[in-house]
Design a protein around this motif. Structure first.
Motif, short mmCIF file in Angstrom:
data_model
loop_
_atom_site.label_atom_id
_atom_site.label_comp_id
_atom_site.label_asym_id
_atom_site.label_seq_id
_atom_site.Cartn_x
_atom_site.Cartn_y
_atom_site.Cartn_z
N SER A 12 1.03 -1.44 -0.13
CA SER A 12 -0.53 -0.41 -0.04
C SER A 12 0.97 1.39 -0.09
N GLU A 13 0.66 2.04 -0.40
CA GLU A 13 0.67 3.52 -0.78
C GLU A 13 1.27 3.85 0.70
N PRO A 14 0.84 3.90 1.63
CA PRO A 14 0.73 4.52 3.29
C PRO A 14 2.19 3.19 3.60
N LEU A 17 5.32 4.43 1.96
CA LEU A 17 6.07 6.12 2.74
C LEU A 17 6.45 5.82 4.19
N LYS A 18 5.15 4.86 5.08
CA LYS A 18 6.59 4.55 6.47
C LYS A 18 7.44 4.22 6.21
#
Length: 70
Positions: A12-14, A17-18
């Motif tokens: 996932s994108e989140p 980014l994490k």
């Protein structure tokens, strides 16, 4: 999904980014994060390029020691 007996993972994108945020903080090296989350280093490099975070490309060394040219 499988291709040539390898598992193709989607992140996932989140999550991406994490991982980049954790690299930015500098608590772990790219290698450590890849082992911790079972991600290929080349995958993280793709995310770095995708999100235009070239500052994170050479984040292998925690202490800042780079290879010396002899």
């Amino acid at each position: 999904m499988y291709r040539n007996d390898k598992v193709i993972r989607r992140y996932s994108e989140p999550f991406k980014l994490k991982i980049l945020a954790e690299l930015t903080i500098g608590k772990h090296t790219k290698s450590e994060l890849c082992k911790l989350y079972s991600i290929a280093p080349t995958t993280v490099n793709v995310w770095i390029k995708k999100y235009n975070r070239k500052d994170l490309m050479n984040t292998e060394s925690k202490s800042g020691n780079k290879r010396r040219n002899i």
